[in-house]
Design an enzyme around this catalytic site. Structure first.
Site, PDB file in Angstrom:
ATOM      1  N   GLY A  11       0.947  -1.417  -0.033  1.00 37.48           N
ATOM      2  CA  GLY A  11      -0.088  -0.063   0.002  1.00 37.48           C
ATOM      3  C   GLY A  11       0.826   1.345   0.210  1.00 37.48           C
ATOM      4  O   GLY A  11       0.612   2.148  -0.717  1.00 37.48           O
ATOM      5  N   ASP A  69       7.255   6.618   8.469  1.00 33.72           N
ATOM      6  CA  ASP A  69       6.628   5.955   9.761  1.00 33.72           C
ATOM      7  C   ASP A  69       5.433   6.270  10.121  1.00 33.72           C
ATOM      8  O   ASP A  69       5.264   7.748  10.115  1.00 33.72           O
ATOM      9  CB  ASP A  69       7.495   5.879  10.882  1.00 33.72           C
ATOM     10  N   GLY A 153      -4.458  -0.983   5.993  1.00 39.35           N
ATOM     11  CA  GLY A 153      -4.241  -0.784   7.535  1.00 39.35           C
ATOM     12  C   GLY A 153      -5.889  -0.174   8.180  1.00 39.35           C
ATOM     13  O   GLY A 153      -6.600  -1.089   8.079  1.00 39.35           O
ATOM     14  N   ARG A 181       0.289  10.802   4.404  1.00 39.44           N
ATOM     15  CA  ARG A 181       1.730  10.384   3.557  1.00 39.44           C
ATOM     16  C   ARG A 181       2.019  11.410   2.533  1.00 39.44           C
ATOM     17  O   ARG A 181       3.081  11.446   2.361  1.00 39.44           O
ATOM     18  CB  ARG A 181       1.506   9.235   3.102  1.00 39.44           C
TER      19      ARG A 181
HETATM   20  P1  IMP Z   1       4.281   1.539   9.980  1.00 40.77           P
HETATM   21  O1  IMP Z   1       4.352   2.850   9.365  1.00 40.77           O
HETATM   22  O2  IMP Z   1       4.497   0.776   8.826  1.00 40.77           O
HETATM   23  O3  IMP Z   1       4.789   1.226  11.162  1.00 40.77           O
HETATM   24  O4  IMP Z   1       2.489   1.322   9.993  1.00 40.77           O
HETATM   25  C1  IMP Z   1       2.095   1.498  11.292  1.00 40.77           C
HETATM   26  C2  IMP Z   1       0.644   0.774  11.210  1.00 40.77           C
HETATM   27  O5  IMP Z   1      -0.371   1.735  10.807  1.00 40.77           O
HETATM   28  C3  IMP Z   1       0.236  -0.416  10.406  1.00 40.77           C
HETATM   29  O6  IMP Z   1      -0.572  -1.320  11.174  1.00 40.77           O
HETATM   30  C4  IMP Z   1      -0.272   0.133   9.188  1.00 40.77           C
HETATM   31  O7  IMP Z   1      -0.891  -0.623   8.598  1.00 40.77           O
HETATM   32  C5  IMP Z   1      -0.804   1.329   9.512  1.00 40.77           C
HETATM   33  N1  IMP Z   1      -0.922   2.260   8.544  1.00 40.77           N
HETATM   34  C6  IMP Z   1       0.305   2.825   8.168  1.00 40.77           C
HETATM   35  N2  IMP Z   1      -0.177   3.929   7.180  1.00 40.77           N
HETATM   36  C7  IMP Z   1      -1.580   3.866   6.936  1.00 40.77           C
HETATM   37  C8  IMP Z   1      -2.416   4.421   6.199  1.00 40.77           C
HETATM   38  O8  IMP Z   1      -1.877   5.410   5.321  1.00 40.77           O
HETATM   39  N3  IMP Z   1      -3.584   4.100   6.374  1.00 40.77           N
HETATM   40  C9  IMP Z   1      -4.049   3.440   7.318  1.00 40.77           C
HETATM   41  N4  IMP Z   1      -3.264   2.484   7.972  1.00 40.77           N
HETATM   42  C10 IMP Z   1      -1.991   2.926   7.936  1.00 40.77           C
END
Ligand code: IMP
Length: 194
Positions: A11, A69, A153, A181
């Site tokens: 994603g 992150d 997510g 993002r």
């Molecule tokens: P990380 O940045 O990869 O550590 O993600 C942290 C958590 O937030 C994970 O469970 C991801 O699935 C969720 N996450 C990260 N970016 C998004 C987004 O843009 N939308 C929804 N969930 C997100």
């Protein structure tokens, strides 16, 4: 220039590729260069974790790297899951669906609306240059039922402020028009040069 995206999350890769499609970079994924690297997110802030990932991937590849992150902060839960959003469910095998389910369980004892925001810190590590980190935010509220097929997510339970849609009801271009993002990554575009 070549730019390695420091994630294996499909994603995130899709969103970042689209965000940087007009930038003068050749995007690479860890799979493209045969790199398998799992960086422990031991930092206490998004920025620390984004920088840990960017530095680890850049040291391993010697390439310019873009990392991200992200966390979801829910007001009724005192800002949780926050920087622990990925490890919210205490199992290495947990899925996005498990995490959404646990969040809704925890919220069920709190009155609505369940105000929330996504925070994203994106870091650019270019060998020989100082690290650059930028933060983006998107506000909304958590809703008790899943809606939408796009995204990943927590998107399906996050209603975006000012729209009647969850983040998962926004297509790629629509999400990239408003997301945490997109704001963080776009703010780094001026620094994408040696
Ligand atoms: P990380 O940045 O990869 O550590 O993600 C942290 C958590 O937030 C994970 O469970 C991801 O699935 C969720 N996450 C990260 N970016 C998004 C987004 O843009 N939308 C929804 N969930 C997100």
């Amino acid at each position: 220039m070549k730019l390695l995206i420091a994630t294996t999350n499909p994603g995130k890769i899709t969103e970042i590729s689209s965000l940087l499609s007009q930038a003068n970079v050749e995007l690479l994924t860890p799979a493209d260069i045969g790199l398998e690297l799992d960086v422990d997110e031991t930092g206490s802030t998004y920025r620390e974790n984004a920088e840990l990932k960017a530095l680890a991937f850049s040291q391993a590849s010697r390439l310019p790297v873009l990392s991200d992150d992200t966390g979801l902060e829910v007001e009724a839960l005192g800002g949780l899951p926050g920087v622990r959003s990925a490890r919210f469910v205490n199992s290495a095998h947990a899925t996005d669906r498990d995490r959404r389910k646990l969040l809704l369980e925890k919220l069920s004892v709190h009155p609505r609306p369940w105000k929330a925001r996504f925070i994203c810190v994106a870091t650019l590590a270019i060998p020989g240059k100082p690290l650059r980190s930028m933060q983006g935010e998107c506000t909304g509220e958590i809703i008790p039922e899943e809606r939408g097929e796009y995204g990943f997510g927590y998107d399906a339970i996050f209603l975006v402020t000012g729209t009647q849609k969850t983040m998962a009801e926004l297509n790629l271009l629509e999400k990239n028009g408003i997301s945490h993002r997109a704001k963080a990554v776009q703010a780094l575009i001026p620094y994408l040069q040696y």
